[in-house]
Scaffold this motif. Structure first.
Motif, PDB file in Angstrom:
ATOM      1  N   ALA A 289       0.878  -1.233   0.089  1.00 52.10           N
ATOM      2  CA  ALA A 289       0.088   0.022  -0.119  1.00 52.10           C
ATOM      3  C   ALA A 289       0.872   1.187  -0.074  1.00 52.10           C
ATOM      4  O   ALA A 289       1.869   1.486   0.691  1.00 52.10           O
ATOM      5  CB  ALA A 289      -1.079  -0.158   1.038  1.00 52.10           C
ATOM      6  N   ALA A 290       0.273   2.319  -0.652  1.00 52.72           N
ATOM      7  CA  ALA A 290       0.997   3.570  -0.757  1.00 52.72           C
ATOM      8  C   ALA A 290       1.057   4.219   0.504  1.00 52.72           C
ATOM      9  O   ALA A 290       0.684   3.790   1.519  1.00 52.72           O
ATOM     10  CB  ALA A 290       0.430   4.543  -1.921  1.00 52.72           C
ATOM     11  N   PRO A 291       2.228   5.406   0.831  1.00 54.26           N
ATOM     12  CA  PRO A 291       2.198   6.087   2.014  1.00 54.26           C
ATOM     13  C   PRO A 291       0.826   6.559   2.388  1.00 54.26           C
ATOM     14  O   PRO A 291       0.088   7.126   1.433  1.00 54.26           O
ATOM     15  CB  PRO A 291       3.296   7.066   1.926  1.00 54.26           C
ATOM     16  N   LEU A 292       0.373   6.670   3.616  1.00 57.09           N
ATOM     17  CA  LEU A 292      -0.832   7.055   4.146  1.00 57.09           C
ATOM     18  C   LEU A 292      -0.463   8.742   4.287  1.00 57.09           C
ATOM     19  O   LEU A 292       0.510   9.153   4.749  1.00 57.09           O
ATOM     20  CB  LEU A 292      -1.058   6.542   5.520  1.00 57.09           C
ATOM     21  N   ALA A 293      -1.619   9.639   4.048  1.00 57.83           N
ATOM     22  CA  ALA A 293      -1.554  10.925   4.241  1.00 57.83           C
ATOM     23  C   ALA A 293      -2.263  11.431   5.395  1.00 57.83           C
ATOM     24  O   ALA A 293      -3.553  11.913   5.393  1.00 57.83           O
ATOM     25  CB  ALA A 293      -2.345  11.382   2.889  1.00 57.83           C
ATOM     26  N   LEU A 294      -1.590  10.934   6.565  1.00 54.58           N
ATOM     27  CA  LEU A 294      -2.183  11.308   7.852  1.00 54.58           C
ATOM     28  C   LEU A 294      -1.100  12.338   8.428  1.00 54.58           C
ATOM     29  O   LEU A 294       0.147  12.384   8.123  1.00 54.58           O
ATOM     30  CB  LEU A 294      -2.370  10.196   8.848  1.00 54.58           C
ATOM     31  N   HIS A 295      -1.717  13.064   9.369  1.00 55.24           N
ATOM     32  CA  HIS A 295      -0.699  14.021  10.156  1.00 55.24           C
ATOM     33  C   HIS A 295      -0.236  13.208  11.518  1.00 55.24           C
ATOM     34  O   HIS A 295      -0.957  12.494  12.213  1.00 55.24           O
ATOM     35  CB  HIS A 295      -1.341  15.285  10.797  1.00 55.24           C
ATOM     36  N   GLY A 296       0.959  13.564  11.798  1.00 57.86           N
ATOM     37  CA  GLY A 296       1.424  12.778  13.114  1.00 57.86           C
ATOM     38  C   GLY A 296       2.642  12.294  12.860  1.00 57.86           C
ATOM     39  O   GLY A 296       3.519  12.640  11.837  1.00 57.86           O
ATOM     40  N   GLU A 297       3.095  11.279  13.461  1.00 61.57           N
ATOM     41  CA  GLU A 297       4.404  10.476  13.542  1.00 61.57           C
ATOM     42  C   GLU A 297       4.130   9.051  13.237  1.00 61.57           C
ATOM     43  O   GLU A 297       3.253   8.450  13.913  1.00 61.57           O
ATOM     44  CB  GLU A 297       5.311  10.646  14.685  1.00 61.57           C
ATOM     45  N   GLN A 298       4.720   8.378  12.300  1.00 61.20           N
ATOM     46  CA  GLN A 298       4.521   7.187  11.931  1.00 61.20           C
ATOM     47  C   GLN A 298       5.621   6.224  12.003  1.00 61.20           C
ATOM     48  O   GLN A 298       6.893   6.700  11.843  1.00 61.20           O
ATOM     49  CB  GLN A 298       4.079   7.161  10.310  1.00 61.20           C
ATOM     50  N   MET A 299       5.560   4.951  12.274  1.00 61.96           N
ATOM     51  CA  MET A 299       6.744   3.663  12.189  1.00 61.96           C
ATOM     52  C   MET A 299       6.017   2.564  11.592  1.00 61.96           C
ATOM     53  O   MET A 299       4.886   2.322  11.808  1.00 61.96           O
ATOM     54  CB  MET A 299       7.019   3.330  13.592  1.00 61.96           C
ATOM     55  N   ILE A 300       6.672   2.208  10.660  1.00 60.42           N
ATOM     56  CA  ILE A 300       6.339   1.041   9.719  1.00 60.42           C
ATOM     57  C   ILE A 300       6.853  -0.293  10.143  1.00 60.42           C
ATOM     58  O   ILE A 300       8.215  -0.274  10.377  1.00 60.42           O
ATOM     59  CB  ILE A 300       6.464   1.379   8.315  1.00 60.42           C
ATOM     60  N   GLU A 301       6.265  -1.462  10.089  1.00 60.43           N
ATOM     61  CA  GLU A 301       7.031  -2.719  10.368  1.00 60.43           C
ATOM     62  C   GLU A 301       6.208  -3.662   9.280  1.00 60.43           C
ATOM     63  O   GLU A 301       5.456  -3.454   8.687  1.00 60.43           O
ATOM     64  CB  GLU A 301       6.380  -3.332  11.964  1.00 60.43           C
TER      65      GLU A 301
END
Length: 375
Positions: A289-301
């Motif tokens: 899935a493409a990157p999400l357009a949300l505000h804040g901080e993200q970590m991906i696993e």
């Protein structure tokens, strides 16, 4: 399994039968390290920690059976003595005494750690389980070998059930030998490129056991045979400029990621506690899935399949963003649970959940509202 005359089990049966007669709600828990997860805790505490210990362990068969109140750290210590481990790396958290999550809570929440994408989830390693239902009956499902699982696999149904079906008394688990070698590499790379790269690597014969991306850094753990790990580490470093991390430092990083006490999760919990409206969301998406357009901080696993977001955006907007990409969102940490913790179910699935609840817990005494508000 301990006999009904076992003091701890006998006490649990007595409590459940009394609660059923009086329609008294019970809050089933071990050390309480995961009480933050799911809906609000409702009812009188039903403590499972007295029902602890390893019932049987057959290292040559790669099977261990442990009672629900057994601390995960104690089970893992016993496995480590024989060079084996829980390959799905369940989080142990620091919320309970000594930060010791229990086997029962591990299964009830169904949470897995960094190796989930390569080793499978909790449910993939559950072979059998013993359950105390809402009628005070002790029921056994599955067995101690995979071929014993036939028909409706209730033992795996318990994984992620949040204790709403009954008190998990004992679980049989498939374990695996510890890999002979590991190596961890890090790459400075943006989110879109990291997702593309880790998914491309996933289609190649590389011993990738775990991955994580945060703040412009992709970290990859290689795990397997020594020759395969060393060859992959050299190849990835040479071709993509990866920096190899010291083994001790890498071990601390993966342990922090597993137990949610590394910097990302510490900052997220602080944001939630600050009453700023922030919440920590756990999004399950297709890995590509493409990157999400949300505000804040993200970590991906998990190669892109699990995306943590600490954001103040509304529950509706987070869930809509996940749904648009073919996934769903779970509120992991948050003060406001009025919109529900788990994604609302479609009507057919909702009916199945309710019928299962009525069958196993007709008086509705177990963990009311922990999975869904009116379940």
């Amino acid at each position: 399994m301990a006999s009904p005359q076992h003091p701890a089990l006998a006490a649990l049966i007595d409590r459940v039968r009394t609660a059923q007669e009086r329609a008294t709600p019970l809050a089933v828990a071990g050390h309480g390290s995961k009480c933050f997860y799911g809906g609000p805790v409702v009812g009188e505490p039903l403590d499972t920690t007295a029902l602890a210990g390893i019932s049987s362990y057959e290292p040559t068969e790669l099977v261990v059976t442990a009672r629900a109140g057994t601390p995960i750290v104690e089970l893992e210590a016993a496995l480590a003595e024989r060079g084996q481990h829980l390959p799905f790396e369940p989080p142990r958290f620091a919320g309970g005494p000594g930060g010791r999550g229990t086997v029962g809570g591990m299964v009830a929440t169904g949470l897995s750690g960094p190796a989930r994408a390569s080793a499978g989830a909790v449910r993939d390693h559950v072979l059998g389980a013993t359950l105390l239902n809402g009628r005070g009956q002790v029921l056994s499902f599955g067995g101690q070998v995979i071929k014993n699982v036939a028909g409706y696999d209730v033992s795996r149904l318990l994984c992620g059930s949040m204790g709403v079906l009954g008190v998990i008394l004992e679980v049989s688990l498939k374990v695996l030998p510890v890999a002979p070698a590991t190596a961890t590499l890090r790459f400075e790379i943006d989110e879109a490129a990291a997702l593309e790269r880790i998914n491309r690597w996933g289609g190649q014969p590389l011993p990738i056991g775990a991955s994580a991306w945060w703040a412009g850094m992709l970290v990859v753990r290689l795990r397997g045979a020594r020759a395969a790990v060393e060859a992959a580490a050299v190849s990835l470093s040479a071709r993509f400029g990866g920096e190899r991390i010291d083994d001790a430092l890498a071990e601390g990083f993966w342990r922090g990621l597993r137990d949610h006490d590394d910097e990302f999760f510490v900052k997220a919990r602080a944001a939630v506690a600050s009453n700023s409206g922030a919440a920590l969301w756990r999004l399950s998406l297709p890995a590509t899935a493409a990157p999400l357009a949300l505000h804040g901080e993200q970590m991906i696993e998990w190669g892109g399949a699990q995306r943590w977001w600490c954001t103040a955006q509304s529950a509706a907007s987070v869930r809509e963003a996940a749904q648009q990409l073919g996934g769903h969102a779970t509120l992991f940490h948050g003060a406001d649970k009025s919109q529900g913790v788990f994604t609302p179910l479609a009507a057919p699935l909702d009916r199945i959940h309710r019928e299962l609840k009525r069958e196993f817990d007709p008086a509705g005494i177990f963990n009311r509202g922990r999975l869904y508000p009116d379940l």
